[in-house]
Design an enzyme around this catalytic site. Structure first.
Site, PDB file in Angstrom:
ATOM      1  N   GLU A  55       0.869  -0.992   0.167  1.00 10.79           N
ATOM      2  CA  GLU A  55      -0.005   0.150  -0.074  1.00 10.79           C
ATOM      3  C   GLU A  55       0.899   1.100   0.120  1.00 10.79           C
ATOM      4  O   GLU A  55       1.910   1.007   0.564  1.00 10.79           O
ATOM      5  CB  GLU A  55      -0.901   0.086   1.262  1.00 10.79           C
ATOM      6  CG  GLU A  55      -1.813  -0.960   1.320  1.00 10.79           C
ATOM      7  CD  GLU A  55      -2.519  -0.892   2.726  1.00 10.79           C
ATOM      8  OE1 GLU A  55      -2.486   0.049   3.477  1.00 10.79           O
ATOM      9  OE2 GLU A  55      -3.249  -1.941   3.068  1.00 10.79           O
ATOM     10  N   ASP A  66      -6.130   7.552  10.654  1.00  7.55           N
ATOM     11  CA  ASP A  66      -5.104   7.089  10.889  1.00  7.55           C
ATOM     12  C   ASP A  66      -4.520   7.641  12.408  1.00  7.55           C
ATOM     13  O   ASP A  66      -4.994   8.993  12.690  1.00  7.55           O
ATOM     14  CB  ASP A  66      -3.951   7.848   9.989  1.00  7.55           C
ATOM     15  CG  ASP A  66      -4.157   7.359   8.444  1.00  7.55           C
ATOM     16  OD1 ASP A  66      -4.098   5.735   8.832  1.00  7.55           O
ATOM     17  OD2 ASP A  66      -4.224   7.744   7.579  1.00  7.55           O
TER      18      ASP A  66
END
Length: 273
Positions: A55, A66
Site C-alpha cells: 500500500e 490514522d
C-alpha cells in the site's frame, strides 16, 4: 514472462498465497516519507523482505482513520512537497524496474477528487497501479469512482470496521473488489500490544456476505500478530510498525531493519491449521 496486468495482480497474488498455504503479507509506505527521495528505497526494502502487496499511502492533511504514527509521516511528507503526481511517478519508476508486486494507493477521497477522478484512474491504469483503498468513501458516494475504476481494470477495495452493520457490510463488499480490508479494532491505525478478541466474530460476519479475500489491518505490529491473523484471514496488513522502524533506526541501517522486520512477518504468514 510478464506478470498479470493491473486489475488481475491482486487476484493472482491471493491465489498464489492460498496455493502456498499462507496469508498474503500487505505492507505500507507513506509516499514522501522519510523524504521523497527515500520512498522508492522504502518500497524496495518492503519487497526485499517478502511483501506480497504494498500500500502506498497518499499524504493528506486530515487523515481521519490514522493514528499518530501515520499522521506524523503524512505531515512530514506534505511539508516536503509530496503530491499525488509524485506517487504516480513512484509507481511508474517501480514498474519500469520490473516490479510486478501489486501496488495500491491508500488515500482519502479529497486528493483524488481534486486531481479529477477520470484523470486519476486513467493515469493509474497507464502506470500499472492495481487499485485504491479510500477509507472515507462510502459506497453511496463512491459509485462514480467505482465505475471508473472497473472500466480501467482497477480494484476499489472496500474497508469495513467491527461496528459495520450487516447492511453496511453487504453494500461495501458488493461495491468493492480485490479484497476486503477488515479493520481489526474500533479506533485508528497504530501499533498495539494485542489484537481484539472479537476479531474472529467480525470476520465471520463479513464472510457471510462475500467470497473476496479478507485482509486484517490496524494494530498488526509484530510477527506474532501476523501469525494469529494468518490463521483466520487471507491477508495481513502492517503499517505503523514499519514506519516506527524508519523512525527508530539510524539512517544507515533503516532499510535493512525494515527488510528484516518484513521478512520475520512474512515467515509468520504460514497457516498452521
Amino acid at each position: 514472462m510478464s506478470g498479470p496486468i493491473q486489475g488481475h495482480r491482486l487476484a493472482a497474488t491471493f491465489a498464489q498465497t492460498k496455493a502456498e498455504n499462507r496469508a498474503a503479507l500487505i505492507t505500507f509506505a507513506t509516499v514522501g516519507y522519510p523524504t521523497p527521495a527515500d520512498t522508492a528505497d522504502v518500497v524496495r526494502a518492503l519487497l526485499a523482505g517478502g511483501s506480497d502487496v504494498v500500500e502506498l499511502g497518499i499524504p493528506f492533511s486530515d487523515p481521519l482513520a490514522d493514528g499518530a504514527t501515520i499522521q506524523h509521516a503524512s505531515q512530514i511528507a506534505l511539508e516536503q512537497g509530496t503530491t499525488l503526481k509524485m506517487a504516480f511517478n513512484l509507481v511508474r519508476d517501480l514498474r519500469s524496474e520490473g516490479v510486478e508486486t501489486p501496488l495500491v494507493f491508500m488515500g482519502y477521497y479529497n486528493p483524488f477528487l481534486h486531481y479529477g477522478l477520470e484523470r486519476v484512474v486513467k493515469e493509474a491504469a497507464e502506470i500499472g497501479l492495481d487499485g485504491f483503498i479510500v477509507p472515507d468513501l462510502p459506497p453511496e458516494e463512491g459509485q462514480e469512482f467505482g465505475r471508473l475504476a472497473r472500466a480501467h481494470d482497477l480494484d476499489l477495495i472496500p474497508l469495513l470496521a467491527p461496528t459495520s452493520t450487516e447492511s453496511r457490510i453487504q453494500a461495501n463488499v458488493q461495491a468493492g473488489s480485490g479484497f476486503v480490508y477488515c479493520v481489526s479494532l474500533i479506533g485508528v491505525t497504530g501499533a498495539r500490544e494485542q489484537l481484539s478478541a472479537t476479531l474472529p466474530e467480525f470476520l465471520g460476519r463479513v464472510r457471510k456476505h462475500t467470497d473476496l479475500p479478507l485482509a486484517v489491518g490496524f494494530g498488526v505490529s509484530r510477527p506474532e500478530h501476523v501469525a494469529t491473523v494468518a490463521q483466520m484471514a487471507e491477508g495481513v496488513v502492517s503499517a505503523s510498525a514499519l514506519i516506527n522502524v524508519l523512525d527508530d533506526t539510524s539512517a544507515a541501517r533503516r532499510f535493512d531493519a525494515l527488510k528484516d522486520l518484513v521478512h520475520a512477518m512474512r515467515a509468520a504468514t504460514v497457516h498452521t491449521k
